[in-house]
Design a protein around this motif. Structure first.
Motif, PDB file in Angstrom:
ATOM      1  N   ALA A  98     -10.940 -33.174  -1.531  1.00 53.32           N
ATOM      2  CA  ALA A  98     -11.264 -32.316  -2.677  1.00 53.32           C
ATOM      3  C   ALA A  98     -10.008 -31.843  -3.418  1.00 53.32           C
ATOM      4  O   ALA A  98      -9.971 -31.913  -4.653  1.00 53.32           O
ATOM      5  CB  ALA A  98     -12.127 -31.142  -2.238  1.00 53.32           C
TER       6      ALA A  98
ATOM      7  N   MET B  27      -9.183 -25.389  -0.245  1.00 52.05           N
ATOM      8  CA  MET B  27      -9.499 -25.139  -1.651  1.00 52.05           C
ATOM      9  C   MET B  27      -9.159 -23.699  -2.049  1.00 52.05           C
ATOM     10  O   MET B  27      -9.485 -23.263  -3.151  1.00 52.05           O
ATOM     11  CB  MET B  27     -10.982 -25.412  -1.931  1.00 52.05           C
ATOM     12  CG  MET B  27     -11.382 -26.878  -1.761  1.00 52.05           C
ATOM     13  SD  MET B  27     -10.515 -27.982  -2.890  1.00 52.05           S
ATOM     14  CE  MET B  27     -11.516 -27.791  -4.368  1.00 52.05           C
TER      15      MET B  27
ATOM     16  N   VAL C 261     -10.493 -33.247  -6.955  1.00 52.10           N
ATOM     17  CA  VAL C 261     -10.968 -32.195  -7.845  1.00 52.10           C
ATOM     18  C   VAL C 261      -9.813 -31.463  -8.518  1.00 52.10           C
ATOM     19  O   VAL C 261      -9.863 -31.157  -9.699  1.00 52.10           O
ATOM     20  CB  VAL C 261     -11.859 -31.195  -7.069  1.00 52.10           C
ATOM     21  CG1 VAL C 261     -12.338 -30.080  -7.976  1.00 52.10           C
ATOM     22  CG2 VAL C 261     -13.042 -31.925  -6.439  1.00 52.10           C
TER      23      VAL C 261
ATOM     24  N   ARG D 250     -17.943 -23.679  -6.964  1.00 47.86           N
ATOM     25  CA  ARG D 250     -17.859 -24.136  -5.575  1.00 47.86           C
ATOM     26  C   ARG D 250     -16.425 -24.342  -5.114  1.00 47.86           C
ATOM     27  O   ARG D 250     -16.156 -24.361  -3.914  1.00 47.86           O
ATOM     28  CB  ARG D 250     -18.660 -25.423  -5.401  1.00 47.86           C
ATOM     29  CG  ARG D 250     -20.165 -25.167  -5.434  1.00 47.86           C
ATOM     30  CD  ARG D 250     -20.943 -26.431  -5.554  1.00 47.86           C
ATOM     31  NE  ARG D 250     -22.377 -26.162  -5.657  1.00 47.86           N
ATOM     32  CZ  ARG D 250     -23.238 -27.024  -6.139  1.00 47.86           C
ATOM     33  NH1 ARG D 250     -22.832 -28.206  -6.571  1.00 47.86           N
ATOM     34  NH2 ARG D 250     -24.514 -26.715  -6.206  1.00 47.86           N
ATOM     35  N   GLN D 251     -15.508 -24.515  -6.067  1.00 45.51           N
ATOM     36  CA  GLN D 251     -14.099 -24.599  -5.669  1.00 45.51           C
ATOM     37  C   GLN D 251     -13.610 -23.252  -5.153  1.00 45.51           C
ATOM     38  O   GLN D 251     -12.635 -23.167  -4.434  1.00 45.51           O
ATOM     39  CB  GLN D 251     -13.237 -25.031  -6.851  1.00 45.51           C
ATOM     40  CG  GLN D 251     -13.501 -26.473  -7.280  1.00 45.51           C
ATOM     41  CD  GLN D 251     -12.720 -26.845  -8.517  1.00 45.51           C
ATOM     42  OE1 GLN D 251     -11.563 -26.481  -8.647  1.00 45.51           O
ATOM     43  NE2 GLN D 251     -13.355 -27.545  -9.435  1.00 45.51           N
TER      44      GLN D 251
ATOM     45  N   ASN E  94     -23.907 -20.391  -3.408  1.00 48.04           N
ATOM     46  CA  ASN E  94     -23.047 -21.407  -4.041  1.00 48.04           C
ATOM     47  C   ASN E  94     -23.849 -22.434  -4.828  1.00 48.04           C
ATOM     48  O   ASN E  94     -23.359 -23.513  -5.151  1.00 48.04           O
ATOM     49  CB  ASN E  94     -22.117 -22.078  -3.012  1.00 48.04           C
ATOM     50  CG  ASN E  94     -22.824 -23.110  -2.163  1.00 48.04           C
ATOM     51  OD1 ASN E  94     -24.047 -23.130  -2.106  1.00 48.04           O
ATOM     52  ND2 ASN E  94     -22.066 -23.971  -1.525  1.00 48.04           N
TER      53      ASN E  94
ATOM     54  N   SER F 118     -12.472 -26.299   4.088  1.00 52.38           N
ATOM     55  CA  SER F 118     -12.847 -25.293   3.087  1.00 52.38           C
ATOM     56  C   SER F 118     -11.647 -24.474   2.648  1.00 52.38           C
ATOM     57  O   SER F 118     -11.467 -24.200   1.455  1.00 52.38           O
ATOM     58  CB  SER F 118     -13.898 -24.345   3.662  1.00 52.38           C
ATOM     59  OG  SER F 118     -15.169 -24.934   3.592  1.00 52.38           O
TER      60      SER F 118
ATOM     61  N   ARG G 253     -19.574 -26.674 -10.270  1.00 54.08           N
ATOM     62  CA  ARG G 253     -18.422 -27.297  -9.604  1.00 54.08           C
ATOM     63  C   ARG G 253     -17.240 -26.348  -9.577  1.00 54.08           C
ATOM     64  O   ARG G 253     -16.523 -26.255  -8.588  1.00 54.08           O
ATOM     65  CB  ARG G 253     -18.038 -28.598 -10.311  1.00 54.08           C
ATOM     66  CG  ARG G 253     -19.073 -29.686 -10.131  1.00 54.08           C
ATOM     67  CD  ARG G 253     -18.690 -30.911 -10.931  1.00 54.08           C
ATOM     68  NE  ARG G 253     -17.356 -31.369 -10.553  1.00 54.08           N
ATOM     69  CZ  ARG G 253     -16.588 -32.128 -11.321  1.00 54.08           C
ATOM     70  NH1 ARG G 253     -17.003 -32.501 -12.506  1.00 54.08           N
ATOM     71  NH2 ARG G 253     -15.419 -32.514 -10.899  1.00 54.08           N
TER      72      ARG G 253
END
Ligand SMILES: Nc1ncnc2c1ncn2[C@@H]1O[C@H](COP(=O)(O)OP(=O)(O)O)[C@@H](O)[C@H]1O
Ligand SMILES: [Mg+2]
Lengths: 243, 216
Positions: free
Chosen positions: A103, A155, A107, A78-79, A50, A152, A75
């Motif tokens: 997030a 997302m 994000v 990583r999503q 990642n 996690s 970025r």
């Protein structure tokens, strides 16, 4: 094409070569258990996937993105790639709900009302709905780790990386975390997990990857590889962990 | 001409506190802005930025505040630039306080574990978002006691501004002593007034710290 493709990856910390031409590919929906002695480069391998660590040479492609190129949008990658650490790394100043929704809100610009529903949904998956308003330091280690997994999952990742996520837990709390992983496995999540739980690896993983001296030393179907290793190094390693 | 110390003198001393407070406010605001920049420079990923921050901090911490006041007030007028005492004080105190606050805040930022940055980054947060939502909220909590501690120092250091003409609390005390010859009483009052400013701040910092801890 594989979901994860590492080709001849070299990673050095100063003079120390931690990954030495490591190559590995992981298919969509596959569960790969990564085993090996401490210091063999397992964590570093996951962190390269990642983009937490930059590599010196080789090539890493994850979910169609070349990770080790200067212009790569890490970025965005990583999503789609979740990672859970041995030490949980929850945000201590945020409630469970805010840990999970930070997030998605920041994000992905999710509205606050949807975010709470999302938090409840992912907490249900890890069996902790009733802890939505708790603070991290009010939870046991096993509960904190399950919240980290839920964070996690919020997302909606395509791939999950787990780095010895039960190693910091008291033995009686390991089971509740492994159960969550098994449930995710049943739902078809692609997973790369570094683990010392050989029983779990044999039962749940499709494939076992043995790392030694920064290389993917041996790999194969989980049950077979663990029962009949091809290399003396894996044999020695298995003898040492299984006593 | 010597006259007796009267309560009018006490009122003058109290009135002089407003300059002490105004100087403190300017120094803290200006120093705070500079300090944020310094803390970010000192924790930057790119080494030249860190060096720039280090040069600034060590340069300022290695020179007396008095020198900066002289430079901005007298120094600039020698080369033909007239600056008001306020501007000179604002510049000198901002430079001075910025170096110290920047160092305090850098320490607080660095006290937050690297794994917290990584957890944020792994969720797709940008560096700025990691700072804003993960690092700074945790750093602020530990920054309160040393920041207030420095603020208390700053209040006392505003007396140096007397050299460029400010009649703040300490200077007013000197002037009162000169006409009354009652140094002991006058400076006792001056000390009590400083204490009245500083002590509540320290108390307030303790309370705030406790409250932030409960609310995480
Ligand atoms: N940030 C780092 N800086 C320097 N050396 C590191 C760093 N991270 C890991 N290493 C070294 O790299 C080697 C492999 O580490 P790691 O990938 O954590 O192994 P494993 O997870 O298999 O125990 C170890 O020798 C470790 O000390
Ligand atoms: Mg490791």
């Amino acid at each position: 094409m594989s979901l994860v493709e590492l080709s001849n990856v070299v990673k050095r910390f100063g003079a120390l070569t931690v990954l030495d031409e490591a190559s590995l590919s992981v298919e969509q929906g596959e569960i790969v258990a990564i085993i090996g002695r401490s210091g063999s480069g397992k964590s570093t391998l996951l962190r390269c996937v990642n983009g937490l660590e930059a590599i010196q040479s080789g090539r890493i492609v994850v979910d169609g993105t070349v990770v080790n190129e200067p212009g790569t949008d890490l970025r965005a990658l990583r999503q789609r790639v979740g990672i859970v650490f041995q030490s949980f790394n929850l945000f201590p100043h945020l409630s469970v709900e805010r840990n999970i929704t930070l997030a998605p809100r920041v994000v992905k610009h999710m509205p606050a009302s949807d975010a709470r529903a999302l938090a409840l949904a992912v907490l249900r998956k890890v069996g902790l709905e009733e802890k939505i308003d708790a603070w991290p330091d009010q939870l046991s280690g096993g509960q904190q780790q399950r919240v980290a997994i839920a964070r996690s999952l919020a997302m909606s990742p395509h791939l999950m990386l787990f780095d010895e996520i039960t190693s910091a837990l008291d033995p009686e709390l390991v089971g509740e975390v492994l159960k969550v992983l098994e449930e995710m496995a049943r739902e078809g999540m692609t997973m790369m997990l570094v683990t010392h739980e050989m029983g779990f690896a044999r039962r749940v993983a499709h494939r076992v990857v043995f790392m030694h001296k920064g290389k993917v030393w041996e790999q194969g179907r989980a049950a077979e590889t663990l029962a009949k290793p091809n290399t003396p190094e894996l044999e020695t390693f298995l003898a040492s962990v299984l006593h | 001409m010597i006259r007796d110390l009267s309560y009018i003198d006490v009122l003058y001393l109290i009135a002089a506190m407003r300059w002490t407070l105004a100087l403190t406010a300017i120094a803290f605001l200006g120093g705070g802005l500079v300090g944020i920049v310094v803390a970010l420079l000192r924790t930057a990923n790119w080494a030249p930025l860190r060096w720039l921050g280090a040069i600034y901090v060590h340069g300022v911490q290695g020179t007396p505040l008095l020198a900066w006041l002289f430079v901005f007030f007298f120094g600039l007028s020698i080369v033909g630039i007239t600056v008001s005492p306020w501007l000179a004080a604002a510049a000198a105190y901002s430079i001075y306080a910025g170096a110290f606050l920047g160092e305090i805040w850098r320490g607080c930022l660095q006290a937050i574990a690297r794994t917290q940055w990584e957890a944020g980054a792994s969720l797709g947060l940008s560096t700025a978002q990691q700072l804003r939502y993960v690092i700074v909220p945790q750093a602020v909590r530990i920054a309160i006691p040393p920041t207030v501690g420095f603020l208390v120092q700053l209040i006392k250091n505003t007396s140096l501004a007397a050299v460029i003409g400010f009649v703040e609390l300490t200077r007013e005390g000197q002037l009162t002593t000169a006409t009354t010859f009652r140094p002991f009483t006058v400076y006792l009052i001056v000390a009590a007034l400083y204490f009245a400013l500083c002590f509540p701040l320290t108390r307030w910092s303790r309370r705030l710290e406790g409250r932030l801890h409960v609310a995480r």
